[in-house]
Design a protein around this motif. Structure first.
Motif, short mmCIF file in Angstrom:
data_model
loop_
_atom_site.label_atom_id
_atom_site.label_comp_id
_atom_site.label_asym_id
_atom_site.label_seq_id
_atom_site.Cartn_x
_atom_site.Cartn_y
_atom_site.Cartn_z
N LEU A 229 46.59 -29.84 70.98
CA LEU A 229 46.06 -29.14 72.15
C LEU A 229 46.41 -27.66 72.11
O LEU A 229 45.56 -26.80 72.38
CB LEU A 229 46.62 -29.78 73.42
N LEU A 230 47.64 -27.33 71.74
CA LEU A 230 48.03 -25.92 71.63
C LEU A 230 47.22 -25.21 70.55
O LEU A 230 46.84 -24.04 70.71
CB LEU A 230 49.52 -25.81 71.32
N ASP A 231 46.96 -25.92 69.45
CA ASP A 231 46.16 -25.31 68.39
C ASP A 231 44.74 -25.03 68.87
O ASP A 231 44.14 -24.00 68.52
CB ASP A 231 46.13 -26.22 67.17
N LYS A 232 44.18 -25.92 69.69
CA LYS A 232 42.84 -25.68 70.24
C LYS A 232 42.84 -24.44 71.14
O LYS A 232 41.85 -23.70 71.21
CB LYS A 232 42.37 -26.89 71.03
N LYS B 280 46.43 -17.98 60.86
CA LYS B 280 46.71 -19.32 61.38
C LYS B 280 45.44 -20.01 61.86
O LYS B 280 45.25 -21.21 61.64
CB LYS B 280 47.72 -19.21 62.53
N TYR B 281 44.57 -19.24 62.52
CA TYR B 281 43.31 -19.81 63.02
C TYR B 281 42.15 -19.01 62.42
O TYR B 281 41.97 -17.83 62.71
CB TYR B 281 43.27 -19.75 64.55
N VAL B 282 41.35 -19.68 61.58
CA VAL B 282 40.26 -19.02 60.87
C VAL B 282 38.98 -19.82 61.04
O VAL B 282 38.91 -20.99 60.64
CB VAL B 282 40.58 -18.86 59.36
N ASN B 283 37.98 -19.19 61.63
CA ASN B 283 36.66 -19.82 61.78
C ASN B 283 36.76 -21.21 62.41
O ASN B 283 36.13 -22.18 61.95
CB ASN B 283 35.96 -19.92 60.43
#
Length: 442
Positions: A349-352, A227-230
């Protein structure tokens, strides 16, 4: 004829007239008593009917959550979401009967918790509860269906990587203990009710409690693999936009029961008028949420993401839930619109923060729920912003602490996350054994 004789004759005449009138007065009194009894029965019937209609509308929201989540997860996890939603509804009903209702409503008396007595007894067959003004069974049913809503919020947030068993254990704790104890503070006549806290249908009691529990779970569970890459957020599109849209419409419909039946009475013209007003304000808040989301998305991203618009509608509904009766229509539109705007700005914001919320339940139910609770002070002259804020903080601290403890114990004892291999394979195959779309997957 002397004055004494005249007076005596007049007294005899008055006594005769009074004696003849007594049966008339008695008949009128008896008729008034019978009319009052009939009125009480009619009020009892309509109040009970409101609870039952509102209850099955809110129960129908369980189908809405199931369809929304099935549409927003990937194809390999649809069966799992379907299983979790029907299972949590059943568990919520059992736990609320075993202990939850008594914890929430029995003997709170301005305190912090109700009775730990087991089971909830209904009226006998053919019995009534005219002293309460409604059937006790209808009241229990209406209150029970709210519990499952809070659990559904957690289900959507933690989708695609949580094991079935620990999730169901958490549902037991949430529906049997956490939600009922929190609910007793306000709806059970507890300390927040005594303070003057106002939450008409549950922006905080239901939606924020579910949102806080989901946030605690997401924090300990972690994000989905990939979900979160680099530093990038990798989109993971859901399996079916039509299903998600259908789920949203079902939830929108169910919300009329959620908010409307929270009037808790339909035995008078005033109550029926208020229920009608609640319906209109509920609908217009959702409409304001949809339009606001569309406008903001078009301006900010040049494209209108349908999933965000769906959540805009739900955010509008959550926002108006704390006070759907008092606002004017234009205020309801504004409240719902701001709720949708909160979702648009808090999803990134949640993704950050790398908090992976698969269906966007935390922005919709937690953040919009907080907004809806605080804004009650704008439309309800009897509400205090300070008291509303105290209530929001109290529910947040209590739910987060309880949820973190339960999730942490489950994580240490049996683990809460599937293996990376199972996650890549999909929970339909790994945990359920039944694929939602077998031909498509092959």
């Amino acid at each position: 004829m002397t004055f004494r004789k005249i007076l005596a004759g007049g007294s005899l005449a008055l006594a005769a007239v009074t004696a003849s009138a007594l049966p008339v007065f008695a008949q009128e009194a008896e008729a008034a008593t019978e009319a009052a009894a009939v009125g009480a029965q009619v009020s009892y019937i309509f109040n009970t009917l409101l609870f039952l209609i509102g209850g099955f509308l809110v129960m129908w929201m369980a189908a809405g959550f199931a369809m929304l989540e099935a549409g927003l997860v990937r194809s390999k996890n649809v069966s799992m979401q379907s299983l979790k939603n029907i299972a949590l509804f059943a568990v919520a009903g059992l736990m609320y009967w075993i202990i939850g209702y008594n914890l929430m409503y029995s003997g709170v008396d301005g305190g912090y918790i109700g009775s730990f007595s087991l089971g909830y007894a209904l009226d006998p067959v053919g019995g009534d509860a005219l002293d309460t003004g409604y059937s006790t069974a209808s009241d229990w049913f209406f209150q029970m269906v709210f519990v499952a809503t809070a659990a559904s919020i957690v289900s959507g947030t933690l989708a695609e990587r949580i094991k079935l068993l620990p999730f169901m254990v958490f549902v037991v704790m949430l529906t049997g203990f956490i939600y009922p104890i929190a609910g007793s503070w306000q709806w059970g006549g507890g300390w927040l009710s005594e303070m003057g806290f106002s939450d008409f249908a549950g922006s905080t009691l239901v939606h924020s409690v579910g949102g806080w529990a989901a946030l605690a779970g997401a924090f300990l569970l972690g994000a989905r693999d990939g979900k979160y890459v680099n530093g990038r957020v990798v989109p993971m599109p859901g399996s079916s936009i039509p299903l998600a849209t259908l789920g949203t419409f079902i939830l929108w419909l169910g919300w009329f029961g959620f908010n409307g039946a929270s009037q808790l009475a339909m035995g008078t013209i005033a109550d029926v008028s208020d229920v009608s007003r609640i319906f209109v304000n509920t609908n217009m808040a959702a409409a304001g949420g949809v339009v606001t989301a569309m406008v903001l998305l078009a301006v900010m991203y040049k494209k209108v993401d349908v999933t965000m618009v769906l959540n805009g509608a739900l955010a509008g509904l959550v926002s108006i839930t704390a006070e759907p009766l008092a606002p004017a229509i234009w205020q309801s539109v504004v409240i719902g619109g701001i709720g949708a705007a909160i979702v648009i700005f808090t999803v990134p914001l949640l993704d950050k923060l790398k908090i992976d919320d698969v269906v966007g339940a935390i922005p919709v139910h937690l953040f919009a729920g907080i907004w809806g609770t605080l804004v009650v002070a704008w439309t309800n002259a009897d509400a205090s912003l300070v008291t509303q804020f105290i209530g929001v903080v109290a529910y947040g601290v209590f739910t987060v602490v309880c949820a973190l403890v339960v999730w942490a114990v489950l994580k240490a004892a049996i683990g809460i996350r599937v293996s990376p291999e199972q996650e890549r394979l999909g929970l339909d195959k790994a945990e359920v054994g039944v694929e939602a779309y077998p031909e498509f997957a092959q």
